[in-house]
Design a protein around this motif. Structure first.
Motif: not given
Length: 220
Positions: A164-165, A170-174, A207-218
């Motif tokens: 999701a992130l 986001l970078s690995n560090a973030q 792209v896959l995260a967005h298609e699956a409905g995952l968000s950075a907030e989750q």
């Protein structure tokens, strides 16, 4: 430590699978069975985290053994490891409560990833099997979102958080900072996600995260 029960009627196969699994320091094969009935008995006696079962075994086949273990010891996560990727076997395994379906012909890393996934409460389909399932879903009119959600179902919850992130750029560090992890751990999760889902880069992951409905907030 992930405690595994391994069931296969061929001793050489068991030895090879055990060697692959125990190469991972987080996996321990605590018991082995040479037939399905013995697998059910050992699952009840030892209550492993994962029961890894072959399909074709004497006394009781792996599919029937999987269903019995799920009924009798529901806390044990069952995964099927077989040379047969037939859709009928897959359907019966999943109907019986198996959380994983792995192929003996697959990459050894898939075996380790699958054990980690089902032990963590997730599900895992061998990439070749998952690809076929997704193709069928699309052919029957399922949306890209549905297909994407089916793919990410194989990930553990922590891996879904990382994905999701990644989708948020986001970078690995973030990501490490957001999830309170060390950066090396995040790098390991990213590599596992890429391997399991057949991704080549972070753009595909986003792209896959967005298609699956995952968000950075989750993923927070």
């Amino acid at each position: 430590m992930i405690r595994v029960l391994l069931a296969d009627d061929e001793a050489m196969i068991r030895a090879g699978v055990r060697a692959i699994l125990t190469a991972d320091q987080e996996i321990d094969v605590i018991a082995e069975a040479a037939d399905g009935r013995q697998a059910v008995e050992l699952a009840a006696a030892h209550r492993p985290d994962v029961a890894l079962l072959d399909i074709r075994m004497p006394r009781l086949d792996g599919l029937a053994a999987a269903a019995e273990i799920v009924r009798a010891v529901p806390e044990v996560a069952v995964a099927i490891l077989t040379t047969f990727g037939d859709d009928a076997y897959l359907a019966k395994a999943l109907d019986g409560g198996a959380r994983g379906f792995l192929l003996k012909s697959g990459d050894p890393r898939e075996l380790i990833s699958g054990v980690h996934a089902v032990a963590g409460g997730g599900a895992y389909l061998a990439p070749k099997v998952a690809e076929r399932v997704i193709t069928k879903l699309r052919a029957t009119g399922f949306s890209r979102e549905t297909a994407a959600r089916a793919r990410v179902e194989s990930l553990t919850q922590r891996e879904r958080d990382v994905l999701a992130l990644l989708g948020g750029g986001l970078s690995n560090a973030q990501i490490a900072n957001r999830l309170h992890l060390v950066e090396g751990t995040v790098k390991g999760h990213v590599s596992a996600i890429f391997d399991r889902l057949g991704l080549d880069n972070r753009v595909q992951a986003a792209v896959l995260a967005h298609e699956a409905g995952l968000s950075a907030e989750q993923g927070s």
